[in-house]
Design an enzyme around this catalytic site. Structure first.
Site, short mmCIF file in Angstrom:
data_model
loop_
_atom_site.label_atom_id
_atom_site.label_comp_id
_atom_site.label_asym_id
_atom_site.label_seq_id
_atom_site.Cartn_x
_atom_site.Cartn_y
_atom_site.Cartn_z
N TYR A 183 9.51 34.68 19.37
CA TYR A 183 10.12 33.68 20.12
C TYR A 183 11.38 33.15 19.64
CZ TYR A 183 10.91 29.55 23.68
OH TYR A 183 11.25 28.64 24.29
N SER B 96 14.10 35.69 19.65
CA SER B 96 14.66 35.87 20.92
C SER B 96 15.50 34.89 21.24
CB SER B 96 13.49 35.95 21.95
OG SER B 96 12.84 34.77 22.27
#
Length: 261
Positions: free
Chosen positions: A169, A172
């Site tokens: 996460y 990203s």
């Protein structure tokens, strides 16, 4: 002042991905409240349709007077789907969206030592690749039609500082910041502004899965003393979508209550 805000986006067509819940739904409601026509997109078509119902449609007594919002379904991690989404929006409204907000995102949390390649790939595909594909398709549509626009990508404070159990996460969302800054450099000459928003710990369906003791610990770290609401993020998005931010591009706005200053 209130009447000015209700009309600030009266000529805008806004495409919002991840519009079926959380930040995406709050953004859709806020933009519509300021006069924008909203194309609400989600992987879950029913959720997108529910968002549109909340906005009010043609003949509805609810929502802004202009009404004509529409729901769309797309998996933004697939290039063909992202291109088709922009084509469908243009066909529906006879113009490309002048405001594009990428809110679609997922988590697949695990410690680095145990994270599977599949969990890494899934998060990168939706959060980073999906944002790239929508940004690219929207920019292509705007440039080919000679239109100005504002592209707003939802990143996360985790993309700046990292977080235990979220290597995928964090990577990203860090990528979204870099993508957005580079897009701003490339697209400015076309009259297209690109900015990212970095929410902190916001009360959404995504964060509801976090154990309460973790929530309490994080809350203690926030100078403002409480979690944020999706509407706090939507406030910033509406500003970046409007001409009130007409000379702002390539920036990352933190909406964190002071968390991780």
């Amino acid at each position: 002042m209130a009447s000015q805000l209700q009309n600030r986006l009266r000529s805008a067509l806004a495409l919002v991905t991840g519009a079926g819940s959380g930040i995406g739904r709050a953004v859709s409601v806020r933009l519509a409240g300021e006069g924008a026509t909203v194309a609400a997109c989600d992987l879950d078509r029913a959720a997108a349709q529910e968002t549109v119902r909340l906005l009010g449609g043609p003949g509805s007594k609810e929502g802004p007077p202009r009404g004509n919002h529409a729901a769309f379904q797309a998996d933004v991690s697939e290039a063909r789907a992202a291109r088709c989404l922009l084509e469908q929006v243009q066909a529906c409204f006879s113009r490309p969206p002048s405001v594009v907000v990428s809110c679609a995102g997922i988590t697949q949390d695990e410690f680095l030592l145990h994270m599977s390649e599949d969990d890494w790939d899934k998060v990168i595909a939706v959060n980073l690749k999906g944002t790239f594909l929508v940004t690219q398709a929207a920019a292509q549509a705007l440039v080919s039609n000679g239109c100005r626009g504002s592209i707003i990508n939802i990143s996360s404070i985790v993309g700046k500082v990292g977080n235990v159990g979220q290597t995928n996460y964090a990577a990203s969302k860090a990528g979204v910041i870099g993508l957005t800054q580079t897009a701003a450099r490339e697209l400015g000459r076309h009259g297209i502004r690109c900015n990212s928003v970095l929410p902190g710990f916001i009360a959404t369906p995504m964060t509801q899965k976090v154990p309460q003791k973790v929530v309490d610990k994080i809350t203690e770290m926030i100078p403002m003393g409480h979690l944020g609401d999706p509407e706090d993020v939507a406030d910033v998005v509406a500003f970046l979508a409007s001409e009130d931010s007409g000379y702002i591009t390539g920036t990352s706005v933190e909406v964190t209550g002071g968390l991780f200053m």
